[in-house]
Design an enzyme around this catalytic site. Structure first.
Site, short mmCIF file in Angstrom:
data_model
loop_
_atom_site.label_atom_id
_atom_site.label_comp_id
_atom_site.label_asym_id
_atom_site.label_seq_id
_atom_site.Cartn_x
_atom_site.Cartn_y
_atom_site.Cartn_z
N GLU A 1 67.54 -61.23 -12.50
CA GLU A 1 68.81 -60.90 -13.16
C GLU A 1 69.24 -59.50 -12.74
O GLU A 1 68.55 -58.53 -13.02
CB GLU A 1 68.67 -60.96 -14.67
CG GLU A 1 68.49 -62.35 -15.22
CD GLU A 1 68.44 -62.37 -16.74
OE1 GLU A 1 68.55 -61.31 -17.39
OE2 GLU A 1 68.29 -63.47 -17.28
N SER B 1 71.96 -70.73 -18.25
CA SER B 1 72.63 -69.98 -19.32
C SER B 1 72.12 -68.55 -19.34
O SER B 1 70.99 -68.28 -18.93
CB SER B 1 72.36 -70.66 -20.67
OG SER B 1 73.10 -70.04 -21.69
N ASP B 2 72.96 -67.66 -19.83
CA ASP B 2 72.55 -66.27 -19.98
C ASP B 2 73.33 -65.65 -21.13
O ASP B 2 74.46 -66.05 -21.41
CB ASP B 2 72.79 -65.47 -18.70
CG ASP B 2 71.94 -64.22 -18.67
OD1 ASP B 2 70.74 -64.33 -18.34
OD2 ASP B 2 72.45 -63.14 -19.01
N THR B 3 72.70 -64.69 -21.78
CA THR B 3 73.31 -64.02 -22.93
C THR B 3 73.18 -62.52 -22.78
O THR B 3 72.11 -62.03 -22.40
CB THR B 3 72.61 -64.46 -24.25
OG1 THR B 3 72.72 -65.87 -24.38
CG2 THR B 3 73.24 -63.78 -25.46
N LYS C 1 71.10 -68.81 -11.88
CA LYS C 1 69.92 -69.55 -12.36
C LYS C 1 70.06 -71.04 -12.07
O LYS C 1 69.13 -71.68 -11.56
CB LYS C 1 69.74 -69.35 -13.87
CG LYS C 1 69.36 -67.95 -14.26
CD LYS C 1 69.33 -67.83 -15.78
CE LYS C 1 69.06 -66.42 -16.24
NZ LYS C 1 69.06 -66.30 -17.71
#
Length: 187
Positions: free
Chosen positions: A33, A68-70, A52
């Site tokens: 990331e 997914s990413d937050t 991803k």
């Protein structure tokens, strides 16, 4: 039948997909990331989620892959996962008594199709004491959480109000994902 692959090692995302009855396998992405501080948070989480998903989709091109990413943002600053306890403490101090945004992106890839979207949720914290912050950090819960807290765990006691999708704050806009998966032939 086409299979669903979750390109994440997040136990929270896995639990959310299980909660809604989806059958899937977990194949965490090996991409690193990299936060581009010049991107707005909604674009950033979609970019990270896409990286991803694409990494895993290359290995399983017949599958439907969900990435997914937050991230948490306060005062225009993107807060990822804390580097150490001091970083977690600084983040929690920044969020104390204020409203911040949680941005979660989702990307679904299948043969010839891509769906990408992001959800933004406003989260307001109660003012936190130094003792509350220190005790929370000692619980180890902040270690792998964007913004150094988990709304679904001990961090729930910090939250005064949320405006938006609770599940996006946990780590996956599950209703939007389920609807998007239908477009990819699943669900």
């Amino acid at each position: 039948m086409t299979s669903l692959i979750l390109a994440s090692q997040s136990p929270r995302r896995r639990q959310l997909l299980e909660q809604v009855g989806l059958t899937f396998t977990v194949k965490p992405s090996s991409t690193e990331e990299i936060f581009d501080k010049n991107m707005n948070p909604e674009d950033l989480v979609q970019k990270l989620a896409r990286e991803k998903a694409a990494d895993v989709f290359q290995q399983f091109p017949e599958a439907v892959v969900l990435g997914s990413d937050t991230v948490v943002a306060a005062d225009g600053e993107v807060l990822g996962k804390p580097k150490d306890d001091a970083d977690a403490k600084n983040m929690l101090r920044m969020l104390s008594g204020r409203t911040h945004q949680v941005h979660t992106g989702a990307v679904i890839l299948s043969k010839g199709r891509e769906t990408s979207f992001a959800e933004t949720v406003n989260v307001t914290f109660y003012p936190l004491t130094e003792t509350e912050i220190d005790t929370y950090i000692q619980s180890r819960e902040p270690e792998d959480k964007a913004g150094s807290y988990g709304i679904q765990g001990l961090g729930a006691v910090f939250v005064k109000r949320i405006e938006g999708d609770y599940f996006s704050v946990v780590g996956l806009p599950v209703a939007g994902v389920v609807r998007a998966l239908k477009e990819h032939g699943l669900g």
